[in-house]
Design an enzyme around this catalytic site. Structure first.
Site, PDB file in Angstrom:
ATOM      1  N   SER A 138       0.976  -1.162   0.132  1.00  0.00           N
ATOM      2  CA  SER A 138       0.073  -0.042  -0.134  1.00  0.00           C
ATOM      3  C   SER A 138       1.017   1.348   0.086  1.00  0.00           C
ATOM      4  CB  SER A 138      -0.943   0.042   1.359  1.00  0.00           C
ATOM      5  OG  SER A 138      -1.470   1.425   1.390  1.00  0.00           O
ATOM      6  N   TYR A 151      -2.258  -1.054  10.346  1.00  0.00           N
ATOM      7  CA  TYR A 151      -2.384  -1.477   8.847  1.00  0.00           C
ATOM      8  C   TYR A 151      -1.204  -1.024   8.336  1.00  0.00           C
ATOM      9  CZ  TYR A 151      -3.719  -1.459   4.011  1.00  0.00           C
ATOM     10  OH  TYR A 151      -4.006  -1.574   2.665  1.00  0.00           O
TER      11      TYR A 151
END
Length: 260
Positions: A138, A151
């Site tokens: 990401s 995350y």
């Protein structure tokens, strides 16, 4: 350029988002096998993938990447089905910061276990023929993500793992290249954010403005991102790190602070 002809491709991830779109694109290449690994089987989606290219054998293998025993069992099934692996796409992802253990297990530990489990069947000095591992991280694996810090920490780990495994000395021996894709916000990711938002705001106070900034940001579609992911796979640049954002792709060259 990577030659997909006759290759065995393994995708580990969900039946949605960027990973699914990558499957749709890869199955239309002249590959031999596509093994789709996920926690639950989606028969209709598997049929759709197969319908895109009848010459490719599409196989489903059940796996829970958060469970090491499940990963080990899946590796055995994959090897029994295709013999060796040429391309591994690690696309599993979950945004559920309140559950720290699951967030880390799915986003990071699962990627590591799956990669290390299949690596002997990719390594040209063992049972493989070389190939490429594509880790889908990401943009928050490169930048701070205060709206979802757990995350973010896990995705930083994915980038670090890929960079470490891409060591040139290892690559020369194994023939396995490691590439890391760092997508910006996609429409699917924002939907997960919204579902998790209320619980997250109750757990970590003072994050209202951070969440608003995330949900109001420009996004890309999974289809747009997948096109760039496949283009990066074609290049097969060992150690390559790429940001895929709003339909564009850009290579990132991290600063090196230590060469030991």
């Amino acid at each position: 350029m990577f030659n997909f002809t006759g290759k065995n491709v393994v995708y580990v991830g969900d039946f949605n988002g960027v990973g699914l779109q990558v499957c749709y694109a890869v199955v239309q290449k002249p590959i031999k096998n596509l093994v789709v690994c996920s926690r639950t089987e989606n028969v209709e989606v598997l049929k759709k993938i197969q319908s895109l290219n009848s010459t490719v054998k599409v196989t489903f293998v059940q796996v829970n990447v958060a469970d090491r025993t499940s990963v080990d069992h899946a590796v055995k099934e994959i090897v029994q089905a295709v013999g060796h692996v040429d391309v591994l796409v690690n696309g599993t992802s979950v945004l559920a910061d309140k559950d720290v253990d699951t967030t880390v297990a799915v986003n990071l530990t699962g990627v590591i276990n799956t990669t290390l489990g299949l690596l002997p069947f990719m390594d040209k000095t063992q049972s493989g023929q070389g190939g490429v591992v594509v880790n889908v991280a990401s943009v928050y694996g490169l930048e701070p993500g205060p709206a979802f810090s757990v995350y973010t920490a896990a995705k930083h780990g994915v980038v670090g793992f890929a960079r470490s495994m891409a060591n040139d000395a290892l690559y020369k021996k194994t023939g396995v290249a490691f590439v890391c894709i760092c997508p910006g916000l996609t429409t699917a990711e924002v939907m997960v954010n919204k579902r998790d938002q209320n619980n997250w705001l109750k757990w970590v106070p003072h994050t209202d403005d951070l969440w608003n900034a995330v949900t109001q940001s420009k996004t890309q579609t999974p289809e747009e991102c997948a096109v760039n992911v496949v283009n990066v796979m074609d290049q097969m640049k060992n150690g390559g790190i790429y940001i895929c954002q709003q339909g564009n792709v850009k290579e990132v060259v991290p600063t090196v602070y230590c060469t030991i």
